[in-house]
Design an enzyme around this catalytic site. Structure first.
Site, PDB file in Angstrom:
ATOM      1  N   GLU A 248     101.324  26.252 -45.877  1.00  0.00           N
ATOM      2  CA  GLU A 248     102.313  25.928 -44.836  1.00  0.00           C
ATOM      3  C   GLU A 248     103.717  25.786 -45.440  1.00  0.00           C
ATOM      4  O   GLU A 248     103.873  25.713 -46.668  1.00  0.00           O
ATOM      5  CB  GLU A 248     101.928  24.638 -44.116  1.00  0.00           C
ATOM      6  CG  GLU A 248     101.871  23.417 -45.027  1.00  0.00           C
ATOM      7  CD  GLU A 248     102.117  22.097 -44.301  1.00  0.00           C
ATOM      8  OE1 GLU A 248     103.114  21.971 -43.566  1.00  0.00           O
ATOM      9  OE2 GLU A 248     101.320  21.161 -44.504  1.00  0.00           O
TER      10      GLU A 248
ATOM     11  N   ASP B 183      98.117  19.330 -34.695  1.00  0.00           N
ATOM     12  CA  ASP B 183      97.199  19.819 -35.747  1.00  0.00           C
ATOM     13  C   ASP B 183      95.740  19.617 -35.332  1.00  0.00           C
ATOM     14  O   ASP B 183      94.869  20.436 -35.669  1.00  0.00           O
ATOM     15  CB  ASP B 183      97.418  19.059 -37.068  1.00  0.00           C
ATOM     16  CG  ASP B 183      98.761  19.348 -37.707  1.00  0.00           C
ATOM     17  OD1 ASP B 183      99.497  20.225 -37.204  1.00  0.00           O
ATOM     18  OD2 ASP B 183      99.086  18.676 -38.708  1.00  0.00           O
TER      19      ASP B 183
ATOM     20  N   LYS C 165      96.651  10.830 -44.278  1.00  0.00           N
ATOM     21  CA  LYS C 165      97.605   9.853 -44.781  1.00  0.00           C
ATOM     22  C   LYS C 165      97.577   8.583 -43.938  1.00  0.00           C
ATOM     23  O   LYS C 165      97.455   8.639 -42.721  1.00  0.00           O
ATOM     24  CB  LYS C 165      99.010  10.461 -44.768  1.00  0.00           C
ATOM     25  CG  LYS C 165      99.979   9.717 -45.657  1.00  0.00           C
ATOM     26  CD  LYS C 165     101.277  10.459 -45.789  1.00  0.00           C
ATOM     27  CE  LYS C 165     101.135  11.573 -46.807  1.00  0.00           C
ATOM     28  NZ  LYS C 165     102.392  12.348 -46.891  1.00  0.00           N
TER      29      LYS C 165
HETATM   30  N1  PSU Z   1     101.041  14.840 -43.339  1.00  0.00           N
HETATM   31  C1  PSU Z   1     101.284  14.781 -44.654  1.00  0.00           C
HETATM   32  N2  PSU Z   1     102.222  15.618 -45.194  1.00  0.00           N
HETATM   33  C2  PSU Z   1     102.897  16.536 -44.430  1.00  0.00           C
HETATM   34  C3  PSU Z   1     102.623  16.603 -43.031  1.00  0.00           C
HETATM   35  C4  PSU Z   1     101.679  15.744 -42.541  1.00  0.00           C
HETATM   36  O1  PSU Z   1     100.684  13.957 -45.345  1.00  0.00           O
HETATM   37  O2  PSU Z   1     103.753  17.273 -44.963  1.00  0.00           O
HETATM   38  C5  PSU Z   1     103.314  17.643 -42.173  1.00  0.00           C
HETATM   39  C6  PSU Z   1     102.410  18.857 -41.969  1.00  0.00           C
HETATM   40  O3  PSU Z   1     103.212  20.022 -41.856  1.00  0.00           O
HETATM   41  C7  PSU Z   1     101.749  18.554 -40.642  1.00  0.00           C
HETATM   42  C8  PSU Z   1     102.882  17.902 -39.908  1.00  0.00           C
HETATM   43  O4  PSU Z   1     101.242  19.692 -39.973  1.00  0.00           O
HETATM   44  O5  PSU Z   1     103.526  17.108 -40.871  1.00  0.00           O
HETATM   45  C9  PSU Z   1     102.405  17.068 -38.737  1.00  0.00           C
HETATM   46  O6  PSU Z   1     103.482  16.686 -37.948  1.00  0.00           O
HETATM   47  P1  PSU Z   1     103.236  16.033 -36.520  1.00  0.00           P
HETATM   48  O7  PSU Z   1     102.571  14.729 -36.800  1.00  0.00           O
HETATM   49  O8  PSU Z   1     104.596  15.877 -35.912  1.00  0.00           O
HETATM   50  O9  PSU Z   1     102.331  16.973 -35.784  1.00  0.00           O
END
Ligand code: PSU
Ligand code: MN
Length: 302
Positions: free
Chosen positions: A26, A144, A161
């Site tokens: 990604e 996701d 995380k």
């Molecule tokens: N979690 C991590 N590191 C990241 C991300 C999530 O530990 O870099 C990034 C990834 O690209 C993931 C996105 O797809 O954040 C999720 O964002 P949101 O929660 O806004 O969907």
């Protein structure tokens, strides 16, 4: 046709035609996940690690309205330098950015979409999005998770995380039928730490065993992804309690500033990094290398 919007490098087209192993990567982790120049260096190193294992890297991003699968070093450098100036592009942003001929860094969700369009089945990242703490009020659940529910791509990560609600994220994945596998662990790792207090669904001992599960799932037409949780290497892991207190502080600060929506994850990640004084950045880089190595083995075994 889709090719109107997709740019696959000739190297990857060849690899696809010859059934060679490929791992998707990604680009939000580059633009929003790490500071410059560590983000560029890590992204390039990750590609090199794959090549050293005989696997072709497929880093995904949107550049000038093209969904690119496979980037040149200059394009990686551009994303790395642009940082959060680049639009963070998840599923809902794809059509707009392509139609407007804009740039975008792909999240786990949109990278899975791109990988699936190209026929790439294995994807390595650091951490995925999930159900946020307080989601019963905010409804903040990462796209996701719906992508894992629907799109046939295996995602190797270092667990979930702790900025997220791990328990609710596991429940959500269960509802949508996404298997959560632990690589040589029965405990779900929490990204920076090997421990979380939660269990994965199944512990797997080898890349072959994982590849066999993927083949079986998709042969049965059980659509959707698989989450493979690979713990950060022992000597690189951080203390779960220390990380949790940094995360609590980051969430308090986020509430005070009223940060919501797609800004939430990048804000929390950045804040935690500041609060842990770069320690978390080192761990982040090391776990990424570790995930890419496992993804390479799975791609070869498939
Ligand atoms: N979690 C991590 N590191 C990241 C991300 C999530 O530990 O870099 C990034 C990834 O690209 C993931 C996105 O797809 O954040 C999720 O964002 P949101 O929660 O806004 O969907
Ligand atoms: Mn969100």
């Amino acid at each position: 046709m889709i090719t109107k919007y997709l740019d696959i490098t000739s190297e990857l087209k060849n690899a696809l035609a010859n059934n060679q192993p490929i791992v998707a990567l990604e680009s939000t982790i580059i633009s929003h996940g790490m500071p410059y120049p560590q983000n560029r260096d890590t992204a390039l190193e990750v590609e090199q690690i794959l090549r050293d294992q005989g696997v072709i890297p497929a880093t995904v991003a949107i550049i000038s309205g093209r969904l690119k699968i496979g980037l040149r070093a200059q394009e990686i450098d551009y994303l790395a330098k642009s940082g959060s100036q680049i639009t963070k592009a998840s599923r809902r942003d794809l059509a707009y950015l392509l139609a407007q001929k804009m740039d975008g860094a792909t999240t786990v969700a949109s990278t899975m979409i791109a990988a699936n369009l190209a026929g790439i089945r294995v994807f390595a990242t650091g951490g995925i999005g999930g159900v946020h703490r307080g989601a019963s009020e905010s409804f903040d659940i990462s796209a996701d998770l719906q992508e894992l529910a629907n799109t046939n791509v295996a995602v190797v990560c270092a667990g979930i995380k702790a900025i997220l609600d791990l328990e609710l994220t596991l429940e959500y994945l269960e509802t949508f039928g996404v298997p959560v596998l632990g690589y040589k662990t029965s405990e779900l790792p929490a990204f920076y730490s090997q421990k979380s207090g939660f269990k994965v669904n199944y512990e797997m001992q080898s890349a072959e065993e994982i590849a066999e599960l993927l083949r079986t799932k998709w042969a049965l037409n059980l659509k959707g992804g698989v989450l493979i949780a690979n713990p950060v290497p022992t000597d690189k892991g951080l203390d779960f309690e220390m990380m949790n207190s940094a995360i609590d502080q980051a969430i308090t600060e986020e509430k005070r500033l009223g940060i919501k929506g797609k800004e939430s994850t990048p804000f929390l990640l950045g804040k935690v990094k500041d609060l842990t004084d770069g320690l978390s950045l080192d761990a982040n880089i090391e776990l990424m290398f570790n995930n890419v190595k496992l993804a390479a083995e799975i791609a070869k075994a498939l």
